[in-house]
Design a protein around this motif. Structure first.
Motif, PDB file in Angstrom:
ATOM      1  N   GLY A  42       0.923  -1.247  -0.116  1.00  0.00           N
ATOM      2  CA  GLY A  42       0.161  -0.122   0.093  1.00  0.00           C
ATOM      3  C   GLY A  42       0.876   1.241  -0.065  1.00  0.00           C
ATOM      4  N   PRO A  43       0.171   2.461  -0.431  1.00  0.00           N
ATOM      5  CA  PRO A  43       1.092   3.523  -0.337  1.00  0.00           C
ATOM      6  C   PRO A  43       1.503   3.941   1.102  1.00  0.00           C
ATOM      7  CG  PRO A  43      -1.088   3.963  -1.662  1.00  0.00           C
ATOM      8  CD  PRO A  43      -1.084   2.717  -1.043  1.00  0.00           C
ATOM      9  N   LYS A  44       2.814   4.384   1.206  1.00  0.00           N
ATOM     10  CA  LYS A  44       3.475   4.911   2.255  1.00  0.00           C
ATOM     11  C   LYS A  44       3.517   6.461   2.054  1.00  0.00           C
ATOM     12  CE  LYS A  44       7.783   4.870   3.771  1.00  0.00           C
ATOM     13  NZ  LYS A  44       9.201   4.574   4.007  1.00  0.00           N
ATOM     14  N   LEU A  45       3.054   7.325   3.192  1.00  0.00           N
ATOM     15  CA  LEU A  45       3.077   8.619   3.357  1.00  0.00           C
ATOM     16  C   LEU A  45       4.879   9.017   3.454  1.00  0.00           C
ATOM     17  CD1 LEU A  45       1.765  11.280   3.364  1.00  0.00           C
ATOM     18  CD2 LEU A  45       1.686  11.283   5.730  1.00  0.00           C
ATOM     19  N   LEU A  46       5.073   9.724   2.565  1.00  0.00           N
ATOM     20  CA  LEU A  46       6.474  10.512   2.683  1.00  0.00           C
ATOM     21  C   LEU A  46       6.329  11.779   3.485  1.00  0.00           C
ATOM     22  CD1 LEU A  46       8.152   9.680  -0.466  1.00  0.00           C
ATOM     23  CD2 LEU A  46       8.649   8.504   1.633  1.00  0.00           C
ATOM     24  N   ILE A  47       5.310  12.628   2.982  1.00  0.00           N
ATOM     25  CA  ILE A  47       5.265  14.108   3.473  1.00  0.00           C
ATOM     26  C   ILE A  47       3.884  14.573   3.143  1.00  0.00           C
ATOM     27  CG2 ILE A  47       6.086  15.050   1.282  1.00  0.00           C
ATOM     28  CD1 ILE A  47       7.911  17.176   3.349  1.00  0.00           C
ATOM     29  N   GLN A  48       3.465  15.331   4.150  1.00  0.00           N
ATOM     30  CA  GLN A  48       2.141  16.003   4.110  1.00  0.00           C
ATOM     31  C   GLN A  48       2.473  17.435   4.250  1.00  0.00           C
ATOM     32  OE1 GLN A  48      -1.001  14.557   6.742  1.00  0.00           O
ATOM     33  NE2 GLN A  48      -2.122  16.282   6.569  1.00  0.00           N
ATOM     34  N   PHE A  49       1.680  18.351   3.330  1.00  0.00           N
ATOM     35  CA  PHE A  49       1.578  19.758   3.505  1.00  0.00           C
ATOM     36  C   PHE A  49       0.283  20.204   3.589  1.00  0.00           C
ATOM     37  CE2 PHE A  49       5.947  20.896   1.738  1.00  0.00           C
ATOM     38  CZ  PHE A  49       6.129  19.570   1.142  1.00  0.00           C
ATOM     39  N   GLN A  50       0.373  21.070   4.493  1.00  0.00           N
ATOM     40  CA  GLN A  50      -1.085  22.069   4.476  1.00  0.00           C
ATOM     41  C   GLN A  50      -0.346  23.353   4.213  1.00  0.00           C
ATOM     42  OE1 GLN A  50      -3.751  20.619   5.920  1.00  0.00           O
ATOM     43  NE2 GLN A  50      -5.041  22.393   5.891  1.00  0.00           N
ATOM     44  N   ASN A  51      -1.250  23.837   2.894  1.00  0.00           N
ATOM     45  CA  ASN A  51      -0.948  24.931   2.358  1.00  0.00           C
ATOM     46  C   ASN A  51       0.783  24.824   2.037  1.00  0.00           C
ATOM     47  OD1 ASN A  51      -3.466  26.227   2.078  1.00  0.00           O
ATOM     48  ND2 ASN A  51      -3.263  26.535   4.253  1.00  0.00           N
TER      49      ASN A  51
ATOM     50  N   ARG B  98      -2.373  11.067   9.340  1.00  0.00           N
ATOM     51  CA  ARG B  98      -2.091  10.368   7.988  1.00  0.00           C
ATOM     52  C   ARG B  98      -3.091   9.281   7.918  1.00  0.00           C
ATOM     53  NH1 ARG B  98       0.781   5.935   8.867  1.00  0.00           N
ATOM     54  NH2 ARG B  98       1.774   5.770  10.960  1.00  0.00           N
ATOM     55  N   LEU B  99      -3.308   9.027   6.678  1.00  0.00           N
ATOM     56  CA  LEU B  99      -3.952   7.553   6.208  1.00  0.00           C
ATOM     57  C   LEU B  99      -2.937   6.539   6.596  1.00  0.00           C
ATOM     58  CD1 LEU B  99      -6.005   8.469   2.783  1.00  0.00           C
ATOM     59  CD2 LEU B  99      -6.825   8.296   5.295  1.00  0.00           C
ATOM     60  N   ALA B 100      -3.522   5.487   6.905  1.00  0.00           N
ATOM     61  CA  ALA B 100      -2.492   4.156   6.954  1.00  0.00           C
ATOM     62  C   ALA B 100      -3.434   3.276   5.965  1.00  0.00           C
ATOM     63  CB  ALA B 100      -2.701   3.447   8.536  1.00  0.00           C
ATOM     64  N   PHE B 101      -2.523   2.502   5.240  1.00  0.00           N
ATOM     65  CA  PHE B 101      -2.986   1.831   4.167  1.00  0.00           C
ATOM     66  C   PHE B 101      -2.848   0.406   4.584  1.00  0.00           C
ATOM     67  CE2 PHE B 101      -4.544   4.206   0.710  1.00  0.00           C
ATOM     68  CZ  PHE B 101      -4.108   5.591   0.841  1.00  0.00           C
ATOM     69  N   GLY B 102      -3.641  -0.686   3.839  1.00  0.00           N
ATOM     70  CA  GLY B 102      -3.279  -2.157   3.885  1.00  0.00           C
ATOM     71  C   GLY B 102      -2.573  -2.169   2.480  1.00  0.00           C
ATOM     72  N   LYS B 103      -2.188  -3.606   2.387  1.00  0.00           N
ATOM     73  CA  LYS B 103      -1.290  -3.649   1.162  1.00  0.00           C
ATOM     74  C   LYS B 103      -2.055  -4.002  -0.041  1.00  0.00           C
ATOM     75  CE  LYS B 103       2.391  -6.443   3.477  1.00  0.00           C
ATOM     76  NZ  LYS B 103       3.190  -7.846   3.529  1.00  0.00           N
ATOM     77  N   GLY B 104      -3.417  -4.073   0.116  1.00  0.00           N
ATOM     78  CA  GLY B 104      -4.354  -4.216  -0.984  1.00  0.00           C
ATOM     79  C   GLY B 104      -4.562  -5.720  -1.540  1.00  0.00           C
ATOM     80  N   ASN B 105      -5.826  -5.915  -1.872  1.00  0.00           N
ATOM     81  CA  ASN B 105      -6.136  -7.176  -2.523  1.00  0.00           C
ATOM     82  C   ASN B 105      -6.469  -6.906  -3.971  1.00  0.00           C
ATOM     83  OD1 ASN B 105      -7.838  -8.040   0.378  1.00  0.00           O
ATOM     84  ND2 ASN B 105      -6.691  -9.455  -0.607  1.00  0.00           N
ATOM     85  N   GLN B 106      -5.563  -8.087  -4.723  1.00  0.00           N
ATOM     86  CA  GLN B 106      -6.032  -7.980  -6.269  1.00  0.00           C
ATOM     87  C   GLN B 106      -7.021  -8.769  -6.408  1.00  0.00           C
ATOM     88  OE1 GLN B 106      -2.692  -9.298  -8.585  1.00  0.00           O
ATOM     89  NE2 GLN B 106      -3.750  -8.799 -10.523  1.00  0.00           N
ATOM     90  N   VAL B 107      -8.203  -8.151  -7.196  1.00  0.00           N
ATOM     91  CA  VAL B 107      -9.324  -8.811  -7.440  1.00  0.00           C
ATOM     92  C   VAL B 107      -9.446  -9.150  -8.931  1.00  0.00           C
ATOM     93  CG1 VAL B 107     -11.837  -8.685  -7.210  1.00  0.00           C
ATOM     94  CG2 VAL B 107     -10.435  -7.974  -5.482  1.00  0.00           C
ATOM     95  N   VAL B 108      -9.587 -10.372  -9.575  1.00  0.00           N
ATOM     96  CA  VAL B 108      -9.947 -10.500 -10.751  1.00  0.00           C
ATOM     97  C   VAL B 108     -11.342 -11.220 -11.238  1.00  0.00           C
ATOM     98  CG1 VAL B 108      -9.119 -11.853 -12.937  1.00  0.00           C
ATOM     99  CG2 VAL B 108      -7.506 -10.892 -11.315  1.00  0.00           C
ATOM    100  N   VAL B 109     -12.095 -10.416 -11.825  1.00  0.00           N
ATOM    101  CA  VAL B 109     -13.390 -10.965 -12.182  1.00  0.00           C
ATOM    102  C   VAL B 109     -13.425 -11.828 -13.471  1.00  0.00           C
ATOM    103  CG1 VAL B 109     -15.885 -10.463 -12.272  1.00  0.00           C
ATOM    104  CG2 VAL B 109     -14.514  -9.237 -10.675  1.00  0.00           C
ATOM    105  N   ILE B 110     -13.822 -12.999 -13.698  1.00  0.00           N
ATOM    106  CA  ILE B 110     -13.547 -13.655 -14.851  1.00  0.00           C
ATOM    107  C   ILE B 110     -14.901 -13.508 -15.591  1.00  0.00           C
ATOM    108  CG2 ILE B 110     -12.843 -15.858 -15.960  1.00  0.00           C
ATOM    109  CD1 ILE B 110     -11.404 -16.452 -13.154  1.00  0.00           C
ATOM    110  N   PRO B 111     -15.356 -13.300 -16.772  1.00  0.00           N
ATOM    111  CA  PRO B 111     -16.462 -13.152 -17.359  1.00  0.00           C
ATOM    112  C   PRO B 111     -16.867 -14.708 -17.721  1.00  0.00           C
ATOM    113  CG  PRO B 111     -14.592 -11.957 -18.599  1.00  0.00           C
ATOM    114  CD  PRO B 111     -13.858 -12.648 -17.419  1.00  0.00           C
TER     115      PRO B 111
END
Lengths: 112, 111
Positions: A42-51, B98-111
């Motif tokens: 997943g994306p990892k934050l490097l830096i955040q700016f406010q203005n 800040r947002l903390a993200f998970g690693k993500g799940n790859q989903v494939v929908v097969i027609p």
């Protein structure tokens, strides 16, 4: 409404070289973020700016990475010198609120 | 223990099936819970967000948050090939956190 613009889209450099990425956020968004996304992560934050000001740069490797936001609008992220492990997609995002972030297409960096 | 855990294993389903994705987290300060969709070679796009516990529905997508169990889910009904993407969960305590993200799940929908 135009989205977040980033350039370049792709960049290949050799290790120890320098590189810079540019981001233009959505008009009116005060907050701008730079993320690093390594393949399969997943994306990892490097830096955040406010203005113009930095809100969070705790995960920015400051010995080699730097970022600035000019006049509270455009931003540049620089890496100098690059290492192999810097190969990743660098995403810029902007937001009117923390939980509502809009991402650009990213710059795919390959360090050889 | 990582702040956000998301099993990254790829998921393949036939068209029309229900897709079920989930994340767990450890930070009890998280109040905002998001799901982002990321197509190949594109940036993530916000799919849904939920504040605190509860369910939220948007068309074929349903997000659920159970703060007591520190567990969130995303369900996609009547899945379509166009739903093939990586789905990332993300969380925040709000404000300038800040947002903390998970690693993500790859989903494939097969027609």
């Amino acid at each position: 409404e135009a989205g977040v613009a980033q350039s370049p889209r792709y960049k290949i450099i050799e290790k120890r070289q320098s590189v810079a990425f540019w981001c233009n956020p959505i008009s009116g968004h005060a907050t701008l973020y730079w993320y690093q996304q390594i393949l399969g992560q997943g994306p990892k934050l490097l830096i955040q700016f406010q203005n113009n000001g930095v809100v969070d740069d705790s995960q920015l490797p400051k010995d080699r990475f730097s970022a600035e936001r000019l006049k509270g609008v455009d931003s540049t992220l620089k890496i100098q010198p690059a290492k192999l492990e810097d190969s990743a997609v660098y995403l810029c995002a902007s937001s009117p609120r923390t939980y509502e972030q809009y991402f650009g297409p990213g710059t795919r960096l390959t360090v050889t | 223990q990582k702040e956000v855990e998301q099993d990254p294993g790829p998921l393949s389903v036939p068209e029309g099936a229900i897709v079920s994705l989930n994340c767990t987290y450890s930070n009890s300060a998280f109040q905002y819970f998001m799901w982002y969709r990321q197509y190949s070679r594109k940036g993530p796009e916000l799919l849904m967000y939920t504040y605190s516990s509860g369910n939220k529905e948007d068309g074929r997508f349903t997000a659920q948050v159970d703060k007591s169990s520190k567990y969130i889910s995303l369900f996609i009904r009547d899945s379509q090939p166009s739903d093939s993407a990586t789905y990332l969960c993300a969380m925040s305590a709000g404000g300038n956190n800040r947002l903390a993200f998970g690693k993500g799940n790859q989903v494939v929908v097969i027609p």
